[in-house]
Design an enzyme around this catalytic site. Structure first.
Site, short mmCIF file in Angstrom:
data_model
loop_
_atom_site.label_atom_id
_atom_site.label_comp_id
_atom_site.label_asym_id
_atom_site.label_seq_id
_atom_site.Cartn_x
_atom_site.Cartn_y
_atom_site.Cartn_z
N ASP A 426 0.86 -1.19 0.00
CA ASP A 426 0.00 0.00 0.00
C ASP A 426 0.89 1.23 0.00
O ASP A 426 1.84 1.32 0.79
CB ASP A 426 -0.89 0.00 1.25
CG ASP A 426 -2.11 0.90 1.12
OD1 ASP A 426 -1.99 1.97 0.50
OD2 ASP A 426 -3.18 0.53 1.65
N ARG A 428 -0.64 4.46 -0.09
CA ARG A 428 -1.52 5.62 0.12
C ARG A 428 -1.03 6.52 1.25
O ARG A 428 -1.29 7.71 1.24
CB ARG A 428 -2.95 5.14 0.40
CG ARG A 428 -3.64 4.61 -0.81
CD ARG A 428 -5.01 4.04 -0.49
NE ARG A 428 -4.90 2.79 0.25
CZ ARG A 428 -5.95 2.06 0.63
NH1 ARG A 428 -7.17 2.49 0.37
NH2 ARG A 428 -5.79 0.93 1.27
#
Length: 518
Positions: A426, A428
């Site tokens: 991830d 983000r």
């Protein structure tokens, strides 16, 4: 005798300082030797157009062109390049270069006159007074460059901001003057034409809004269905009955249900990074942040290295859209219940309904919760961030899909499949996400529709308490996305119901591709 690391570090620092000094001297020399009658990016009176050659055909002129655009579009490529970008290519500037005098910018000042405008324009009127790096509109700045190169856009065009002021008031609140609360966009971005009028009109500086606020009606088939089932109430204020469905001949269809539309306020926010604050959020030095941004954008912005005096950067990434359900003034009122969904973009699911993930059902469920909260006297907020595929992008995401489907799509391999291709599960990194909540004046969240601990922790650690969390109801989870949900629950994502252990994950398997041609 071995040389210590400290001595080597000192020598390296001195070498780098000498290199910067040499580059600055070269820039000064270039400035002295550049012809005085040419100014970069300053198309004055265009030269007389010459007939196009087969190698360089004129570009079609857009509808209702201005004289400047007519002149630009009628030129050959070489003539247009010489007109738009005369003189030497100026790769970078340096703080002590002749004529460099950035406009004062004091990030976090409560008074916009003291804070100062964000200026990143390379137009002649602003280039020496720039106090920000990068370009307006994030990733869309590339389309602006293409439009200028084609002759479709006059680079000196001045927007007319008459009647563009926000129809919804997002007033100043104390978080705007706290340089630690908002570091990823300009909190004054929606008020630029009003609060920086002097800089724009009297000083002629190219200052542009980075936030726009408007009103709209949402029309979604999922909300139509919710209203049909009675899950949403048509109140004539927030939820409105849609106009009648029309027959092919234009007459109203009395039998077709028109469904509903939802009254919302919304804001579009472009990224504007205050580099010292961004670095602090991620626990790294500003120098390391600048070097990483320079190196891993292919050296796109050299001034990240050569202009340490400029602390603001407009990165070439997507921004955020905020949807507000109910009275926007209630966002700052702690006596009103606030429902929140922070949603990261998923084009495949959000727009096209792919059932490999829960993004669209989660988003529509959250919108319904926001509507119900607003109808109960509170306010709902959806913050929609452009972070496609966990900020890995759609290409990486689709490669992961291929790996999953060919390798046996089980929940125990869910995160590993992404790491095998992307190197990380991830990207983000939610550290910057709460900024938008502070800009809106949100002081608490009563209901957060999310399973993500990253989002929850980022918001709470920024000083905004969350009183209650929602996960997506089981009946809304598409069967093929059970792999995603179970993997997330086992990894520690919030769940109010089903609990999943690592041993259970191998039992959750997604479908394979259909072998039949469609």
């Amino acid at each position: 005798m071995p040389v210590s690391d400290a001595v080597l570090t000192q020598i390296l620092a001195q070498l780098e300082a000498l290199q910067v000094s040499q580059q600055a001297m070269q820039a000064k020399l270039d400035n002295l030797t550049q012809p005085t009658n040419t100014t970069p990016l300053e198309p004055t009176s265009p030269p007389k157009a010459t007939p196009a050659t087969p190698e360089s055909k004129p570009v079609p002129i857009p509808t209702s062109p201005t004289p400047a655009r007519v002149a630009l579009a009628s030129l050959t490529d070489k003539e247009r390049e010489k007109l738009l970008y005369p003189g030497r290519v100026n790769l970078t500037t340096y703080p002590d270069q002749h004529g460099i005098a950035p406009q004062r910018l004091q990030w976090g000042a409560a008074d916009p006159a003291v804070r100062g405008p964000v200026i990143c324009s390379r137009l002649p009127s602003s280039i020496k007074q720039r106090n920000a790096l990068g370009a307006h509109a994030g990733s869309y700045s590339i389309y602006r460059a293409l439009s200028i190169a084609m002759g479709a856009l006059d680079p000196t065009h001045k927007p007319d901001y008459t009647k563009t002021e926000p129809p919804v008031d997002i007033p100043f609140n104390p978080s705007w003057s706290d340089p630690s609360k908002i570091v990823s966009f300009d909190p004054w971005g929606h008020l630029v034409p009003q609060v920086f009028r002097k800089e724009m009109e009297e000083l002629g500086l190219d200052v542009r809004p980075s936030i726009a606020i408007t009103k709209a009606h949402l029309k979604m088939s999922e909300l139509d269905e919710a209203a049909r089932k009675g899950d949403l109430v048509i109140d004539g204020n927030i939820v409105l009955k849609s106009r009648p469905v029309l027959n092919p001949d234009g007459s109203p269809n009395a039998e077709a249900l028109p469904g509903v539309e939802v009254n919302v306020s919304k804001a579009a926010v472009d990224p504007v990074w205050y580099l010292p604050g961004v670095a602090e959020r991620f626990g790294i030095s500003e120098a390391l942040l600048r070097r990483a941004l320079f190196e891993d954008t292919g050296g796109m912005y050299p001034e990240l290295i050569t202009r340490p005096d400029i602390k603001v950067f407009l990165p070439p990434i997507g921004g955020c859209t905020i949807y507000i359900f109910g009275n926007p003034a209630f966002m700052t009122d702690e006596s009103k219940e606030l429902t929140l969904r922070v949603h990261d973009e998923c084009n495949g699911s959000d727009v096209f309904g792919s059932d490999i993930c829960t993004c669209k059902p989660y988003l529509t469920y959250a919108i319904e919760e926001c509507i119900r909260g607003a109808q109960s006297g509170g306010v709902g907020v959806v913050a929609y961030f452009r972070k496609e595929g966990r900020a890995l992008g759609e290409v990486t995401k689709y490669l992961v899909y291929n790996l999953r489907k060919r390798g046996g799509d089980s929940a125990d391999k869910y995160f590993k499949s992404t790491e095998m291709i992307a190197g990380v599960k991830d990207m983000r990194f939610q550290a910057l996400m709460p900024d938008v909540l502070h800009w809106l004046g949100i002081k608490k969240v009563d209901k957060m529709v999310s399973m993500s601990d990253m989002k929850y922790d980022a918001i709470v650690n920024s000083g905004i308490p969350i009183l209650h969390r929602y996960d997506i109801p089981d009946y809304l989870i598409p069967p093929d996305s059970r792999v995603e949900i179970d993997a997330k629950i086992a990894a520690g994502y919030f769940s109010s119901g089903k609990q999943v252990t690592e041993a259970d994950l191998v039992k959750t398997v997604g479908r394979t591709w259909e072998e039949t041609d469609h």
